[in-house]
Design an enzyme around this catalytic site. Structure first.
Site, PDB file in Angstrom:
ATOM      1  N   TYR A   1       0.865  -1.185   0.000  1.00 28.89           N
ATOM      2  CA  TYR A   1       0.000   0.000   0.000  1.00 28.89           C
ATOM      3  C   TYR A   1       0.899   1.231   0.000  1.00 28.89           C
ATOM      4  O   TYR A   1       1.838   1.330   0.798  1.00 28.89           O
ATOM      5  CB  TYR A   1      -0.911   0.026   1.223  1.00 28.89           C
TER       6      TYR A   1
ATOM      7  N   ASP B   1       9.434   3.009   0.506  1.00 27.20           N
ATOM      8  CA  ASP B   1       8.343   3.784   1.081  1.00 27.20           C
ATOM      9  C   ASP B   1       8.356   3.578   2.593  1.00 27.20           C
ATOM     10  O   ASP B   1       7.852   2.581   3.099  1.00 27.20           O
ATOM     11  CB  ASP B   1       7.018   3.326   0.462  1.00 27.20           C
TER      12      ASP B   1
END
Length: 570
Positions: free
Chosen positions: A243, A363
């Site tokens: 995600y 990320d």
């Protein structure tokens, strides 16, 4: 208001610059009264929440009040009704809105609920305060009203709240960048500008974590535009169950099957997805439990890890001509499943990206600033991996306001603004030259001084030695996270004995109880009020990411609530 102020201003020109000085302050009371009266006349009858001067003598008597032209304060029930009818909340429907709780203020690790003082009071039989087990979606690592960050913001507000970053700079942005690079490279002293070309050393500020991902993707595309002989490297590889945010580019690299963005598949760029790595068994509190949803470890963790790494190698080796970057969440997959995987997968990803000229984007929006534990505040660096591009957000400001950042190397920064190797695009001579470009992104509120000041205070706080009088003391973030990790392991172990539980896992300041059946958020919200905690599960995942300053007793209260919720989920 301008008509009232202009007569009190004296304008003069100094070396071609227009300057204004306000007249004596003794005129302000009468000007303010005039302004209030005009606003009162304008607003009467225009809005149901504005008071009317003709409705009662008390209203007429209140004409001198500075609040007459503002809407009258709503009761708690009116506030909730208006919210229900007019406000969208994250991932909710206005047709069937999820119940919300009204928070009046927060302090330490506690959220205090708003309530009326009259007979319409809501939540009469429920606790007025909730212990925050979510850190406001993993951001408020120091809790609320931390004096260090509060003071930094108050000081900055006296200087300037905002100034454009195009053509201008300011100390909060510069000093924050220096602090972040010192944190990344574990520098406590020395030259702030001493970085090799392969080191993470270039900082781009963004509005949020999701926008940081957008900028990272742009960086990767522009880098290959300026350095590659092929103009085809525009695909992004990602890992299933990942995600990365809700903006358009970020959605395209989220899992297309199990993610939250299936409604947008027809408009999203089609990216390349690799098999997700298995859970790290070392982080599971009971390996005899069924395991996480979609578990790939049926034949053992080592076999599943090897299979995932072979799939990663197959993907990159066969498609590298089209791949600009591989993006992943290092070690911890957050909103895609709250899974922890083995560092060997990340290390292999680094090797393959280097070999095939594919940039590695890590990320760390959820994992950064110590959340995932280890010896570094960033999960990738704790695994011995330096990405080409690092994305951060969430806890960057200590949860005070939105800010993100993208940090990259000098090599990537130079490539982004290089002249492309391939310059022939068509037979038209005017189109043959493809010019070098700056990084094509520039938010209005880029490097907002208030946000940078909060982030600087939070970063310094995190790196402050736990024991100030010892040179070899661990940083404050590590002391807190190690302590919370131990508490979560101790108190969540009892969940392993519940027949409603499929898996229990802990890493750093993250505790996860994965259930066999999904939870009903409507029921959970009400039950959390009764238990005096705030948790926000999704699907089968009941988890906590508490503020680092939460005491052991408070952590125990959160984990006890998790055990109760898990046991009742039948």
């Amino acid at each position: 208001l301008p008509q009232l102020l202009l007569p009190t201003m004296a304008s003069r020109c100094v070396r071609g610059r227009a300057c204004f000085s306000f007249a004596a302050t003794d005129k302000w009371p009468s000007l303010t009264a005039q302004y209030h009266q005009r606003m009162q006349r304008h607003c009467v009858g225009q809005h149901p929440h504005y008071s009317s001067s003709s409705s009662s003598s008390s209203s007429s008597a209140s004409m001198n009040s500075s609040n007459d032209y503002y809407p009258q304060e709503m009761s708690t029930q009116e506030h909730l009704n208006f919210d229900k009818n007019h406000l969208w909340h994250p991932y909710t429907s206005l047709v069937h809105p999820t119940p919300v709780l009204p928070v009046s203020h927060a302090k330490g690790c506690t959220l205090y609920l708003e309530s009326d003082d009259d007979d319409n009071k809501i939540n009469r039989n429920e606790p007025p305060a909730l212990l925050d087990g979510m850190s406001s979606w993993w951001a408020a690592i120091w809790g609320y009203q931390h004096p260090v960050i509060d003071q930094a913001l108050q000081h900055q507000m006296q200087q300037m709240s905002h100034v454009m970053f195009g053509g201008l700079t300011h100390r909060p942005a510069t000093e924050l960048a220096a602090a972040l690079l010192s944190m990344i490279h574990n520098k406590t002293s020395g030259n702030h500008d001493d970085y090799a070309s392969k080191d993470l050393s270039k900082v781009f500020y963004t509005d949020s974590g999701s926008v940081a991902v957008e900028v990272a993707l742009k960086m990767a595309w522009q880098y290959h535009r300026g350095t590659s002989s092929s103009m085809n490297k525009f695909k992004i590889a990602s890992v299933r169950s990942g995600y990365h945010g809700d903006t358009l580019g970020a959605m395209s690299v989220c899992d297309p099957v199990t993610g939250m963005h299936s409604a947008f598949q027809k408009v999203l760029p089609q990216q390349v997805f690799c098999q997700r790595p298995p859970c790290d068994n070392a982080r599971r509190l009971d390996r005899n439990l069924p395991g996480c949803s979609g578990c790939t470890c049926r034949d053992g963790e080592d076999a599943a890890l090897s299979a995932a790494m072979r799939d990663l190698e197959q993907t990159i080796s066969t498609q590298h001509d089209d791949l600009a970057a591989l993006i992943l969440e290092p070690i911890v997959q957050g909103a895609g499943g709250m899974r922890f995987y083995h560092p060997r997968y990340l290390q292999r990803a680094r090797e393959l990206c280097t070999e095939y000229n594919v940039l590695l984007i890590c990320d760390e929006i959820a994992t950064g600033f110590g959340r995932s534990g280890g010896d570094s505040p960033f999960a990738s660096l704790a695994a011995g991996v330096t990405p080409d591009i690092l994305c951060i957000g969430k806890a960057l400001t200590g949860g005070y306001m939105t800010l993100g950042a993208v940090i990259t190397t000098e090599r990537v920064a130079r490539g982004v603004s290089s002249t492309p190797v391939t310059t022939t695009r068509s037979n038209d001579k005017d189109d043959n030259k493809v010019v070098a470009l700056p990084l094509m992104h520039g938010p209005t509120f880029m490097a907002n001084p208030l946000a940078c000041s909060a982030a600087l205070a939070s970063t310094k706080l995190a790196m402050q030695p736990f024991e100030m009088d010892r040179d070899d003391s661990i940083p404050l973030w590590k002391h807190y996270v190690d302590r919370i990790e131990g508490e979560l392991q101790t108190h969540l172990r009892a969940a392993c004995d519940l027949d409603t539980v499929a898996d229990v896992r802990v890493r750093g300041a993250i505790g996860v109880v994965e259930l066999k059946q999904p939870m009903d958020n409507h029921k959970v919200t009400r039950r959390c009020q009764e238990l005096g905690v705030w948790l926000r599960p999704f699907g089968k995942l009941l988890y906590t990411m508490p503020p680092y300053v939460m005491t052991n007793e408070q952590v125990h209260k959160v984990t006890n609530a998790m055990l109760i919720l898990a046991d009742e989920n039948r």
